[in-house]
Design an enzyme around this catalytic site. Sequence first.
Site, PDB file in Angstrom:
ATOM      1  CB  CYS A  17     -89.256  21.245  25.309  1.00 58.70           C
ATOM      2  SG  CYS A  17     -88.575  21.496  23.328  1.00 58.70           S
ATOM      3  CG  HIS A  46     -86.046  16.913  14.484  1.00 58.29           C
ATOM      4  ND1 HIS A  46     -84.487  16.905  14.376  1.00 58.29           N
ATOM      5  CD2 HIS A  46     -85.790  17.713  12.461  1.00 58.29           C
ATOM      6  CE1 HIS A  46     -83.483  17.378  13.481  1.00 58.29           C
ATOM      7  NE2 HIS A  46     -84.483  18.258  12.597  1.00 58.29           N
ATOM      8  CG  HIS A  80     -83.233  21.538  15.063  1.00 65.80           C
ATOM      9  ND1 HIS A  80     -84.244  21.905  13.900  1.00 65.80           N
ATOM     10  CD2 HIS A  80     -83.938  21.011  15.944  1.00 65.80           C
ATOM     11  CE1 HIS A  80     -84.730  20.543  14.065  1.00 65.80           C
ATOM     12  NE2 HIS A  80     -84.762  20.401  15.606  1.00 65.80           N
ATOM     13  CG  HIS A 130     -79.178  16.929  15.128  1.00 64.92           C
ATOM     14  ND1 HIS A 130     -78.756  18.035  15.297  1.00 64.92           N
ATOM     15  CD2 HIS A 130     -79.616  16.173  15.259  1.00 64.92           C
ATOM     16  CE1 HIS A 130     -80.237  18.115  16.141  1.00 64.92           C
ATOM     17  NE2 HIS A 130     -81.204  17.363  16.000  1.00 64.92           N
ATOM     18  CD  GLU A 132     -78.014  21.933  19.814  1.00 70.24           C
ATOM     19  OE1 GLU A 132     -77.912  22.125  20.714  1.00 70.24           O
ATOM     20  OE2 GLU A 132     -79.405  20.890  20.259  1.00 70.24           O
ATOM     21  CB  SER A 229     -86.970  13.443  17.310  1.00 64.89           C
ATOM     22  OG  SER A 229     -86.730  13.897  18.936  1.00 64.89           O
TER      23      SER A 229
END
Length: 314
Positions: A17, A46, A80, A130, A132, A229
């Site tokens: 992306c 990741h 992230h 995670h 993020e 991921s």
Amino acid sequence: MKNKEIKILLSAPRGFCAGVERAIEIVKKSIKKYGAPVYVRHEIVHNKYVVDSLKAIGAIFIEELEEIKDKTRPVIFSAHGVPKAIPLQATKYKMEYIDATCPLVSKVHREAENLYKAGYHIILIGHNNHPEVIGTMGQLPEGAIDLIQDEHDVEAYELDQNKKIGYTTQTTLSIDDTQNIIKALKKKFPEIKAPFKEDICYATTNRQSAVKNIAKQCDMFFVLGSRNSSNSVRLVEVAEQAGCAHAELIHSESEIPFEQLLNCKTIGISSGASAPEILVEDFINKLKNKFQIKIEEVEIIKENIVFKVPSKLN
């Protein structure tokens, strides 16, 4: 085996992306500008293949800034995002830092801050530990934001009646699962404030829609990506939920299930937003060595989003 014919439905869009491409570009441009080594806090994205290829040109991956021996070298923060304490720590160490946080993650950070400033208590829908989620929760003082992972968490959640409440989400979740959690939140807290715009990123949405579009036609579905991921793991779940009887993640240590493939007429292939296209090509080539392969790419939408790298690297 070689006489066996298998049709591959190749899901598109798939793979990198704009946020991942930008983060990788930031590492490469930083090495070009500052020379090697350049430090990266946490895996930039990741994916083992990506991380190994960046190590080969001079990136050193660390988890915490204390691990950096030579603090005259620059450090890059991963796509992230990081808690606010990390840039402050880098400043304290007098380190130059470059922030490769995906702009869509930064948007969630700003949303959370704006809600907090407006007097809201915030719920973050996401997965515990995670990076993020750690980064988003670390934008605000402790206790200002609570994590909810599923509908059971919503049921058990208690909030002081006098508090206003709002929510944000991790960008790489499954849209369907998130919808159910949001529905449960709205039922329990009818006044809850939703994000101005959907938090789940366009790339996650597009990749999940593309997989849903073909999963039912596939006897097996393969997603190229790493085990850590989030968006890749979600794609496997989406393929199964959309009607494919057997979906699996193909990561760096995976064995291809050739025996099971003998029973397949049609298989689906996609890749997570942090997986390079070369991994898809390698996987297809391994299948070509064993079977007669016919490939049909099924694209549901063209992606043309680009995020600029920080101007100081140009």
